[in-house]
Design an enzyme around this catalytic site. Sequence first.
Site: not given
Length: 322
Positions: A187, A215-218, A237-240
């Site tokens: 990201t 799927r929608i992330g952070d 950034t990272g695991k949403g």
Amino acid sequence: MGWAIALHGGAGDIPLSLPPERREPREAALRHCLQVGVAALKAQRHPLDVVELVVRELENNPHFNAGRGSVLTTKSTVEMEACIMDGNTKRCGAVSGLSTVVNAISLARLVMEKTPHIYLAFDGAEAFAREQGVETVDAINFITPENIERLKQAKEANRVQIDYTQPIQMDPTKEKPIVDGDSQIGTVGCVAVDGEGNLATATSTGGLVNKMVGRIGDTPVVGAGTYANSYCAVSATGKGEAIIRSTVARDVAALMEYKGLSLKEAASYVVEECTPKGTCGLVAVSATGEVTMPFNTTGMFRACATEDGYSEIGIWPPSAEN
């Protein structure tokens, strides 16, 4: 008080053995984008313009997981998302589920400026992009051979991959997964403050390798992956899923506002105490020109510069790079 800028290209399990052919193009891109952002701030561009400009540059670079480099869903499609926010006004715009828009971050800004809404997604966002005349291309143009291979590796390992997770391949002789190859791509985001304390943030991503369609992330969730107010601007950034649960970006701002913590103290607390190890990194600037770039993953591609002459480009913790 003075201007400051920070940007990232994703956080995750970035091995110290990352080969030069993988590392150097990303470092060069960060260096170039930092120069672009610094030049814009010196030219007295508004931070909102600066973060959009820098993130567009990062989206156009296939070495990162945004725009041209966006990773693939489990159905081999691209679903890009982005968010931009102005700190002083808290105006913001976000988009998800894009498959043809060249620069998702610019569409997010148009959502902020041209609609009564904050967030548009999928068919509605694509239709809005056509109405606004933003640059689009056939979805196939975003699907790179590298990301086809990354999806194949993720499927073989039966996992959804965070930014820069080392690929897993199956050992044909032992029928078990083995780590091999390069790392994934990350990201992108940028935060900036000018000499008058105006703040802005922008984040853009292709999501997770092998993510479910829809799927929608952070990244586009205001307060999770992206947030700015009059105290600070943050891009995570990272695991949403972990970042959403911890409302990472908003919590940094809240700790400054309600607890009186410094930017560095607030960001460090959120990254180290509020999110599971290996899931999060962020870049942030404060209204007074402070900058910080903490992460609890193995590494994070990052860069920053301040008006007083400080600059940094890094991947791993300083202790690991020395």
